[in-house]
Design an enzyme around this catalytic site. Structure first.
Site, mmCIF file in Angstrom:
data_model
loop_
_atom_site.group_PDB
_atom_site.id
_atom_site.type_symbol
_atom_site.label_atom_id
_atom_site.label_comp_id
_atom_site.label_asym_id
_atom_site.label_seq_id
_atom_site.Cartn_x
_atom_site.Cartn_y
_atom_site.Cartn_z
ATOM 1 N N GLY A 1 18.712 -32.639 22.126
ATOM 2 C CA GLY A 1 20.003 -33.253 20.689
ATOM 3 C C GLY A 1 19.097 -33.600 18.980
ATOM 4 N N LYS A 2 19.329 -31.905 18.402
ATOM 5 C CA LYS A 2 18.881 -32.061 16.714
ATOM 6 C C LYS A 2 17.999 -32.752 16.580
ATOM 7 C CE LYS A 2 20.568 -27.145 17.033
ATOM 8 N NZ LYS A 2 19.849 -26.262 18.172
ATOM 9 N N THR B 1 12.003 -20.651 9.287
ATOM 10 C CA THR B 1 11.396 -20.492 10.635
ATOM 11 C C THR B 1 11.813 -19.689 10.858
ATOM 12 O OG1 THR B 1 13.447 -22.029 11.731
ATOM 13 C CG2 THR B 1 11.032 -23.230 10.888
ATOM 14 N N GLY C 1 10.865 -18.290 14.051
ATOM 15 C CA GLY C 1 10.878 -17.536 15.712
ATOM 16 C C GLY C 1 9.402 -17.738 15.550
ATOM 17 N N ASP D 1 12.898 -28.066 16.257
ATOM 18 C CA ASP D 1 13.265 -29.916 16.259
ATOM 19 C C ASP D 1 11.548 -30.423 16.116
ATOM 20 O OD1 ASP D 1 15.526 -29.557 15.696
ATOM 21 O OD2 ASP D 1 16.639 -29.868 18.170
ATOM 22 N N SER E 1 8.344 -32.787 25.047
ATOM 23 C CA SER E 1 7.130 -31.513 25.238
ATOM 24 C C SER E 1 6.343 -31.350 23.438
ATOM 25 C CB SER E 1 7.647 -29.836 25.250
ATOM 26 O OG SER E 1 8.292 -29.789 24.648
HETATM 27 O O1 RIB Z 1 17.081 -27.450 19.355
HETATM 28 C C1 RIB Z 1 17.208 -27.639 20.659
HETATM 29 C C2 RIB Z 1 18.669 -28.716 20.689
HETATM 30 O O2 RIB Z 1 19.593 -28.258 20.822
HETATM 31 C C3 RIB Z 1 18.379 -29.723 21.841
HETATM 32 O O3 RIB Z 1 17.636 -30.770 22.343
HETATM 33 C C4 RIB Z 1 20.163 -29.742 22.809
HETATM 34 O O4 RIB Z 1 20.437 -30.823 22.649
HETATM 35 C C5 RIB Z 1 20.312 -29.121 21.019
HETATM 36 O O5 RIB Z 1 20.815 -30.049 20.488
#
Ligand code: RIB
Length: 317
Positions: free
Chosen positions: A38-39, A219, A221, A252, A291
């Site tokens: 989740g971001k 960002t 990439g 994130d 990670s």
């Molecule tokens: O940015 C990566 C995230 O996007 C993942 O963890 C996924 O849950 C989505 O929210």
């Protein structure tokens, strides 16, 4: 200083594949892992692992995923006073990662949709103690608008990561945020301008700055990252070199580290350098939050790869 993260939590269901199946086809995957994602929560956990005090404002379901997620926040010393729990399923994200480490993500918002503007008002006193509000778009859009309004009312800078991209977000609203951190696709949708080349990115970012935003961090990439500010700040970094295994959640990780550095008093250019390196470290491991390394591990890795980025000041090591 502490930060408030207003955003999502998802349980990531990550399948490692050789290729995507075509319609009607069944294929065997290489591997599977469940992880915390989740971001919003990814950004919160990255900042917390680096030593920031984080108040998380989010909504989980009353299923096993929700309970486990609450424990995950506690394990990472995140303040859960404003983690709401509603009846129903928590957010989940089926993710597919191929052997070139490219990913495709589906999000099922679930309980994340249950976070309301009223919930933010309940957290307002705690948020007013924070130096930064970190926000994304995986919650109800009316709550996003309320979070920006709350930040403006309290005089606390808002860092908006406009992801996932949505046409609901317009320039006028984004411009109320002191930091807007899109990727190229999100910048393109927000400004209606192409972003394939550096020249195009600069023009599109300038549109955001002209609309009133103070800092735009794009960002890019594998092409790196670019910070442009209303007062002439302009730093373009190449991607920090690292062997990518799984790039899920690298953006994130970048935002979590950037927020941590700002809350420690670094300027944007310094925060950008460290965040770029921290995101690179995150792609060397599998999974999203799994990670993310802590301050000590990050510092050790920087020495290992011969980087002279000074970390002791920001990581209290
Ligand atoms: O940015 C990566 C995230 O996007 C993942 O963890 C996924 O849950 C989505 O929210």
């Amino acid at each position: 200083m502490s930060i408030a993260v207003i955003g999502s939590n998802n349980t990531d269901l990550i399948t490692y594949i050789t290729r995507m199946p075509v319609e009607g086809e069944t294929i065997e995957a290489l591997d599977f892992e469940i992880g915390f994602g989740g971001k919003g929560s990814n950004q919160a956990i990255a900042a917390a692992k680096l030593g920031t005090k984080v108040t998380m404002v989010t909504c989980v379901g009353d299923d096993a995923f929700g309970e486990t997620y609450l424990q995950n926040y506690r394990n990472n010393d995140i303040d859960t006073s404003f983690v709401k729990q509603v009846h129903g399923t928590s957010g989940v994200a089926p993710i597919f990662v191929d052997q070139e480490s490219h990913n495709s993500i589906i999000i099922v918002k679930g309980a994340n949709k249950g976070l309301t503007p009223e919930d933010l008002e309940e957290a307002a006193d705690a948020i007013s103690e924070c130096s930064l509000i970190v926000l994304q778009l995986e919650i109800a859009f009316e709550t996003v608008k309320a979070a920006i309004a709350l930040g403006n009312r309290l005089g606390i800078p808002v860092l908006l990561n406009p992801a996932p991209a949505t046409k609901e977000l317009d320039l006028a609203l984004a411009a109320k945020c002191q930091y807007v951190m899109p990727n190229e696709t999100e910048l393109e949708l927000l400004t209606g301008l192409p972003t394939s080349t550096d020249d195009e990115v600069r023009v599109a970012a300038q549109v955001l700055l002209d609309a009133g935003c103070t800092n735009v961090i794009v960002t890019l990439g594998s092409r790196g990252v670019w910070w442009l500010s209303a007062d002439g700040g302009d730093v373009r970094l190449e991607q920090f070199p690292a062997k990518a295994i799984d790039t899920t959640g690298a953006g994130d990780a970048f935002i979590g580290c950037f927020s941590h550095c700002l809350s420690e008093g670094l300027n944007e250019a310094e925060a950008l350098e460290l965040a770029n390196a921290y995101a690179a470290l995150s792609v060397t491991g599998r999974g999203t939050q799994k990670s993310y390394r802590d301050a000590q591990e990050f510092s050790a890795w920087l020495s290992e790869v011969g980087s002279n980025l000074a970390t002791s000041r920001v990581f209290g090591l």
